[in-house]
Design an enzyme around this catalytic site. Structure first.
Site, mmCIF file in Angstrom:
data_model
loop_
_atom_site.group_PDB
_atom_site.id
_atom_site.type_symbol
_atom_site.label_atom_id
_atom_site.label_comp_id
_atom_site.label_asym_id
_atom_site.label_seq_id
_atom_site.Cartn_x
_atom_site.Cartn_y
_atom_site.Cartn_z
ATOM 1 N N HIS A 158 46.846 57.933 22.072
ATOM 2 C CA HIS A 158 47.131 56.893 22.853
ATOM 3 C C HIS A 158 45.969 56.931 24.135
ATOM 4 O O HIS A 158 46.316 56.557 25.219
ATOM 5 C CB HIS A 158 48.557 56.678 23.473
ATOM 6 C CG HIS A 158 49.635 56.983 22.488
ATOM 7 N ND1 HIS A 158 50.209 56.069 21.922
ATOM 8 C CD2 HIS A 158 50.107 58.194 22.254
ATOM 9 C CE1 HIS A 158 50.881 56.366 21.136
ATOM 10 N NE2 HIS A 158 51.160 57.787 21.073
ATOM 11 N N SER A 279 18.575 49.481 33.882
ATOM 12 C CA SER A 279 19.235 47.911 34.351
ATOM 13 C C SER A 279 17.831 47.536 34.980
ATOM 14 O O SER A 279 17.199 48.130 35.613
ATOM 15 C CB SER A 279 20.130 48.213 35.321
ATOM 16 O OG SER A 279 20.311 47.061 36.165
ATOM 17 N N LYS A 285 21.239 52.797 37.153
ATOM 18 C CA LYS A 285 21.848 52.764 35.866
ATOM 19 C C LYS A 285 21.435 53.556 34.710
ATOM 20 O O LYS A 285 19.801 53.665 34.853
ATOM 21 C CB LYS A 285 22.244 51.323 35.615
ATOM 22 C CG LYS A 285 23.042 50.603 36.261
ATOM 23 C CD LYS A 285 24.681 50.811 36.100
ATOM 24 C CE LYS A 285 25.198 50.620 34.454
ATOM 25 N NZ LYS A 285 25.149 49.232 34.576
ATOM 26 N N GLU A 292 26.305 50.998 22.088
ATOM 27 C CA GLU A 292 26.959 49.575 22.146
ATOM 28 C C GLU A 292 26.460 48.912 20.993
ATOM 29 O O GLU A 292 27.150 47.828 20.824
ATOM 30 C CB GLU A 292 26.517 49.097 23.720
ATOM 31 C CG GLU A 292 27.270 49.722 24.840
ATOM 32 C CD GLU A 292 26.627 49.328 26.148
ATOM 33 O OE1 GLU A 292 27.742 48.707 26.809
ATOM 34 O OE2 GLU A 292 25.696 49.655 26.548
#
Ligand code: ARG
Length: 461
Positions: A158, A279, A285, A292
């Site tokens: 979970h 970024s 970043k 992804e």
């Protein structure tokens, strides 16, 4: 110059140019050309062997087809939209090269059994390539696992801290998933490797062909037993897309974990510069674009599976032009799976740096050893449910007192239950918690060593 379509004698007028473009598949089925040539060579040889055409002409056809292969490889064969599809394009060029004999190639054959043959040859080849990529990916997982048997990482259910595990055990879980994918593709391959060549348009042919001979030349395991089935079956493509979708599920789950692990919230892993991106506006970043993209591309492959199922569900026997739609589904899925496997293998090999200190402190600062306290009491004869309830209470009071289980004094333990002894501290230390789960398939170090050895042996063949 626009050439007349093959069937121009039957028709009064030419195809509308927009309809010709709409109908054509040459833009994408050119991908099949090598397989189309190989299939046609086998067919030509069979026509010669069975005396359906003079053997000398069969040889001419084979030589002409090989020349087209050469031209294609040198970038000199670029058929336009007027060719409609790769099959017409090849036949046309063959007739230019060898003259009238070229017009005999299509004897006892239809584009329907031809395209089915090409697609199966293509997929058989691609499956082999994907299987060897899976092996490379598995090897990369094992290499990391080998070095991290003793590295502990929180295990979750979970997405809540559950019990610590060895990092190697975690990675071996993916090894197993990918092993099933490898096996599944082997199974699919058996149903891809059946020859439809000689099924003709739908009903077989009037010529004395030898389907087993072409199947043998093309290394098919067997031939379709029913011509209608042979030209209209795409089960093999759907099965492949299922297998491809499952590979993507597995890659996507790992991707999701890497993305979480690389976040500031987890900090289990640092992404190396060679596999991360920056970024355009936020200078600090470092983004996990690779996992992804893999997670995103998974949707594409699922989409192709869905498309193919829907394409098939309402089709009356036998061939229908709808089937031309199978190709882009297959090609894009194949290319997506191969691209994702390549990128993820590189990510594993050189893109991830696990942070051992951060991992060690993560497993030492939670209640993921609570089950072990209950197990400790249960091993001393306290019924497990009773032990479970006692420990639940301890967890509640410890949280309120801002303490961990390891912070309780022996006196406190003994107030909870007299069975507690000094060895409780050893029993709840993270390393022991992991080592103790020595049941078959568990995270205990002895089990992992066995699992690693079994995996290395398995992929050696
Ligand atoms: N381009 C077609 C396809 O991909 C080849 C078969 C065409 N057959 C036909 N009967 N029109 O399906």
């Amino acid at each position: 110059m626009t050439q007349q379509p093959n069937w121009s004698e039957r028709f009064e007028s030419a195809l509308h140019p927009a309809i010709a473009r709409f109908n054509a598949s040459i833009n994408f089925d050119i991908e099949l050309i090598e397989y189309d040539l190989t299939g046609s060579i086998a067919h030509a040889k069979m026509l010669g062997k069975c005396d359906i055409i003079p053997p000398a002409e069969a040889e001419q056809l084979v030589a002409g087809l090989e020349q087209i292969r050469q031209e294609y490889r040198e970038g000199k064969f670029n058929p336009g939209i007027d060719a409609e599809d790769v099959h017409f394009a090849v036949e046309r060029r063959l007739t230019e090269i060898v003259g009238d004999a070229g017009k005999k190639l299509h004897t006892a054959r239809s584009r329907n059994d031809q395209v089915g043959t090409d697609t199966r040859l293509y997929l058989r080849d691609q499956i082999q390539q994907i299987r060897s990529q899976l092996r490379e990916f598995q090897t990369a997982l094992l290499d990391i696992a080998d070095n991290n048997v003793e590295t502990l990482i929180p295990g979750y259910t979970h997405l809540q801290r559950a019990q610590p595990v060895s990092l190697a055990h975690h990675l071996l879980a993916y090894y197993q998933m990918l092993q099933r994918d490898w096996e599944r593709l082997g199974d699919v391959s058996r149903r891809v490797n059946i020859s439809p060549l000689g099924c003709g348009a739908l009903a077989g042919t009037t010529f004395p062909i030898d389907r087993h001979y072409t199947a043998e030349l093309l290394k098919f395991d067997k031939v379709y037993a029913n011509s209608l089935d042979g030209v209209s079956d795409r089960d093999f493509a759907i099965e492949f897309l299922c297998a491809a979708s499952l590979i993507m599920v597995h890659l996507s789950r790992l991707s999701e974990e890497v993305i979480l692990w690389a976040s500031e919230e987890f900090r289990f892993v640092t992404l190396k510069d060679s596999c991360a991106t920056g970024s355009s506006i936020m200078p600090q970043k470092k983004n996990p674009d690779v996992p992804e993209l893999v997670r995103g591309k998974t949707g594409r492959v699922f989409g192709h599976l869905q498309a193919m199922l829907v394409i098939m569900k309402g089709l009356p026997l036998a061939y229908n032009k709808d089937l031309q739609e199978d190709k882009e589904c297959l090609f894009d899925s194949v290319n997506t799976v191969k691209g994702c496997l390549e990128a993820m293998t590189i990510l594993l090999k050189e893109g991830l740096e696990f942070r051992p200190q951060r991992l060690a402190s993560a497993v030492a600062s939670d209640f993921s050893n609570a089950t072990d306290v209950a197990d400790y009491l249960a091993a001393k004869g306290v019924p497990f449910r009773e032990a479970y309830n006692l420990v639940g209470k301890v967890v509640k009071t410890s949280i309120a007192a801002d303490k961990l289980l390891k912070d309780l004094t022996l006196l406190e333990w003994q107030q909870i239950h007299p069975a507690f002894q000094e060895d409780i501290y050893e029993a709840i230390a993270p390393r022991q918690v992991v080592a103790a789960r020595n049941s078959y398939g568990g995270t205990g170090f002895a089990q992992i060593e066995k699992a690693l050895l079994a995996a290395r042996t398995e992929i050696a063949f």
